[in-house]
Design a protein around this motif. Structure first.
Motif, PDB file in Angstrom:
ATOM      1  N   VAL A  18      42.002  40.051  50.353  1.00  0.00           N
ATOM      2  CA  VAL A  18      41.386  41.082  49.697  1.00  0.00           C
ATOM      3  C   VAL A  18      41.058  42.380  50.801  1.00  0.00           C
ATOM      4  N   ASP A  19      41.287  42.642  51.898  1.00  0.00           N
ATOM      5  CA  ASP A  19      41.228  42.881  53.160  1.00  0.00           C
ATOM      6  C   ASP A  19      40.079  43.285  53.280  1.00  0.00           C
ATOM      7  N   ILE A  20      38.768  43.452  53.105  1.00  0.00           N
ATOM      8  CA  ILE A  20      37.458  43.794  53.055  1.00  0.00           C
ATOM      9  C   ILE A  20      36.494  42.746  54.509  1.00  0.00           C
ATOM     10  N   ALA A  21      35.836  43.628  55.398  1.00  0.00           N
ATOM     11  CA  ALA A  21      35.633  42.738  56.295  1.00  0.00           C
ATOM     12  C   ALA A  21      33.920  42.667  55.809  1.00  0.00           C
ATOM     13  N   GLU A  26      28.973  32.881  41.767  1.00  0.00           N
ATOM     14  CA  GLU A  26      28.550  33.639  41.520  1.00  0.00           C
ATOM     15  C   GLU A  26      29.932  35.152  42.458  1.00  0.00           C
ATOM     16  N   LEU A  27      29.721  34.236  43.867  1.00  0.00           N
ATOM     17  CA  LEU A  27      31.160  34.887  44.955  1.00  0.00           C
ATOM     18  C   LEU A  27      32.366  34.295  44.793  1.00  0.00           C
ATOM     19  N   ASP A  28      32.336  33.403  44.105  1.00  0.00           N
ATOM     20  CA  ASP A  28      33.783  32.937  43.678  1.00  0.00           C
ATOM     21  C   ASP A  28      34.153  33.929  42.613  1.00  0.00           C
ATOM     22  N   LYS A  29      33.113  34.345  41.285  1.00  0.00           N
ATOM     23  CA  LYS A  29      33.620  35.337  40.283  1.00  0.00           C
ATOM     24  C   LYS A  29      33.841  36.015  40.973  1.00  0.00           C
ATOM     25  N   LEU A  30      33.268  36.575  41.960  1.00  0.00           N
ATOM     26  CA  LEU A  30      34.434  38.313  42.686  1.00  0.00           C
ATOM     27  C   LEU A  30      35.410  38.655  43.412  1.00  0.00           C
ATOM     28  N   CYS A  31      35.946  36.778  44.053  1.00  0.00           N
ATOM     29  CA  CYS A  31      37.391  36.937  44.505  1.00  0.00           C
ATOM     30  C   CYS A  31      38.159  36.954  43.617  1.00  0.00           C
ATOM     31  N   CYS A  71      38.611  40.511  42.215  1.00  0.00           N
ATOM     32  CA  CYS A  71      39.407  41.087  43.513  1.00  0.00           C
ATOM     33  C   CYS A  71      40.690  41.095  43.087  1.00  0.00           C
ATOM     34  N   LYS A  72      40.969  39.516  42.476  1.00  0.00           N
ATOM     35  CA  LYS A  72      42.666  39.246  42.396  1.00  0.00           C
ATOM     36  C   LYS A  72      42.937  40.239  41.280  1.00  0.00           C
ATOM     37  N   GLU A  73      42.552  40.279  40.024  1.00  0.00           N
ATOM     38  CA  GLU A  73      42.721  40.850  39.238  1.00  0.00           C
ATOM     39  C   GLU A  73      43.033  42.483  39.275  1.00  0.00           C
ATOM     40  N   GLN A  74      41.954  43.015  39.735  1.00  0.00           N
ATOM     41  CA  GLN A  74      41.973  44.505  40.218  1.00  0.00           C
ATOM     42  C   GLN A  74      43.050  45.130  41.235  1.00  0.00           C
ATOM     43  N   PHE A  75      43.170  44.530  42.086  1.00  0.00           N
ATOM     44  CA  PHE A  75      44.579  44.253  43.190  1.00  0.00           C
ATOM     45  C   PHE A  75      45.455  44.034  42.986  1.00  0.00           C
ATOM     46  N   ASN A  76      45.943  43.044  41.816  1.00  0.00           N
ATOM     47  CA  ASN A  76      46.656  42.504  41.470  1.00  0.00           C
ATOM     48  C   ASN A  76      47.995  41.777  42.712  1.00  0.00           C
ATOM     49  N   LEU A  77      47.019  40.892  42.623  1.00  0.00           N
ATOM     50  CA  LEU A  77      46.953  40.160  43.837  1.00  0.00           C
ATOM     51  C   LEU A  77      47.782  38.196  43.378  1.00  0.00           C
ATOM     52  N   ASN A  78      48.407  37.962  44.203  1.00  0.00           N
ATOM     53  CA  ASN A  78      49.306  36.527  44.696  1.00  0.00           C
ATOM     54  C   ASN A  78      48.852  36.021  44.515  1.00  0.00           C
ATOM     55  N   ASP A  79      48.140  36.066  45.827  1.00  0.00           N
ATOM     56  CA  ASP A  79      46.932  34.120  45.866  1.00  0.00           C
ATOM     57  C   ASP A  79      46.210  34.522  45.606  1.00  0.00           C
ATOM     58  N   SER A  80      45.545  33.140  44.482  1.00  0.00           N
ATOM     59  CA  SER A  80      44.446  32.892  44.016  1.00  0.00           C
ATOM     60  C   SER A  80      43.220  32.267  44.874  1.00  0.00           C
ATOM     61  N   LEU A  81      41.892  32.492  44.947  1.00  0.00           N
ATOM     62  CA  LEU A  81      40.683  31.775  45.551  1.00  0.00           C
ATOM     63  C   LEU A  81      41.024  30.051  45.869  1.00  0.00           C
ATOM     64  N   SER A  82      41.436  29.506  44.662  1.00  0.00           N
ATOM     65  CA  SER A  82      42.002  27.897  44.708  1.00  0.00           C
ATOM     66  C   SER A  82      43.230  27.816  45.954  1.00  0.00           C
ATOM     67  N   ASP A  83      44.095  28.563  46.176  1.00  0.00           N
ATOM     68  CA  ASP A  83      44.641  28.625  47.018  1.00  0.00           C
ATOM     69  C   ASP A  83      44.572  27.898  48.294  1.00  0.00           C
ATOM     70  N   MET A 138      27.999  48.079  23.281  1.00  0.00           N
ATOM     71  CA  MET A 138      29.837  47.363  23.834  1.00  0.00           C
ATOM     72  C   MET A 138      29.451  46.654  25.130  1.00  0.00           C
ATOM     73  N   ILE A 139      29.487  45.906  25.435  1.00  0.00           N
ATOM     74  CA  ILE A 139      29.981  45.491  26.771  1.00  0.00           C
ATOM     75  C   ILE A 139      30.717  45.306  27.755  1.00  0.00           C
ATOM     76  N   LEU A 140      29.979  46.667  28.491  1.00  0.00           N
ATOM     77  CA  LEU A 140      31.553  46.645  29.721  1.00  0.00           C
ATOM     78  C   LEU A 140      32.100  45.403  30.615  1.00  0.00           C
ATOM     79  N   LYS A 141      33.135  45.558  30.688  1.00  0.00           N
ATOM     80  CA  LYS A 141      33.795  43.930  31.541  1.00  0.00           C
ATOM     81  C   LYS A 141      33.374  44.469  32.318  1.00  0.00           C
ATOM     82  N   THR A 142      33.267  43.448  33.620  1.00  0.00           N
ATOM     83  CA  THR A 142      33.082  43.314  34.942  1.00  0.00           C
ATOM     84  C   THR A 142      34.332  43.408  35.709  1.00  0.00           C
ATOM     85  N   THR A 143      34.378  44.036  36.882  1.00  0.00           N
ATOM     86  CA  THR A 143      35.372  44.209  37.283  1.00  0.00           C
ATOM     87  C   THR A 143      34.956  44.393  38.401  1.00  0.00           C
ATOM     88  N   ALA A 144      36.217  43.790  39.706  1.00  0.00           N
ATOM     89  CA  ALA A 144      35.222  44.184  41.055  1.00  0.00           C
ATOM     90  C   ALA A 144      34.789  45.882  41.047  1.00  0.00           C
TER      91      ALA A 144
END
Length: 228
Positions: free
Chosen positions: A137-140, A100-105, A108-120, A1-7
């Protein structure tokens, strides 16, 4: 089984294997370049250019349609062409890391249920993705580190290769970040046309620099997840 990629698992389960694949890409690129240089050394040949008079005959070296009376063949096939080959790989590597960094964003949007998207955000590339990680995401994002400074120089050099043939200057004069980057990096040099030459080792340097910066971002992200 392929593990889903998450933040949470993005770095260990996805980015690290990708980094390994990119090592293979870098090694393959360098091996191809070495093979091309070896083919030149083994297959260049001496020919006579007949000018119609015996006393005007020229003995020159020829390879792939180029002759030594018009070209420095060792420079062309031993330096210029390999650098062109590495340019293409360079642009590919940087493009992959930005993606890949865009994909991380997105993770993170999904992980933290964020309203704003990278494209904003109106910016582009790594500036946009790191700004998203900082604002939403509020990280350094570690922009006070040497790694980030090195990545910015890589980005500026990438833009020069993409838009001005790798020149160390533009219409406004010298580009100090590129000149400084070449001085600091033993895998880069500048030819007599003021173009940056990429030598063996620089592609691995790019891979390692981005990896170590992403490692810092992941440490910040994991700290946030622990406290979430």
């Amino acid at each position: 089984m392929i593990l889903k990629t998450t933040a949470k698992n993005w770095f260990t389960n996805y980015l690290c294997p990708t980094i390994d694949l990119l090592l293979g890409f870098v090694v393959s690129t360098e091996n191809q370049i070495k093979g091309n240089i070896k083919h030149f050394e083994e297959n260049k040949k001496g020919i006579v250019i007949d000018q119609g008079y015996p006393e005007l005959e020229q003995y020159v070296t020829e390879y792939n349609g180029l002759t030594s009376d018009g070209w420095d063949l060792h420079s062309v096939f031993g330096e210029y062409y390999p650098s062109l080959h590495r340019r293409s790989a360079f642009l590919t590597l940087v493009g992959i890391f930005e993606h890949e960094l865009d994909k991380l964003c997105e993770h993170c949007k999904e992980q933290f249920n964020l309203n704003d998207s990278l494209s904003d955000l109106s910016s582009r590339g790594l500036e946009r993705s790191t700004e998203y990680l900082k604002q939403h995401v509020d990280i350094a994002t570690h922009k006070n580190t040497r790694l980030w400074c090195d990545i910015k120089k890589i980005q500026i050099l990438r833009n020069s290769f993409a838009h001005q043939d790798g020149k160390t200057f533009n219409d406004n004069g010298d580009i100090p970040q590129i000149i400084q980057h070449v001085k600091e990096n033993s895998f880069l040099s500048i030819d007599d046309r003021s173009e940056v030459i990429i030598n063996e080792g620089y592609l691995e340097y790019i891979r390692d620099t981005y990896f170590r910066y992403f490692e810092l971002l992941n440490n910040s992200l994991q700290d946030k997840l622990k406290n979430a």
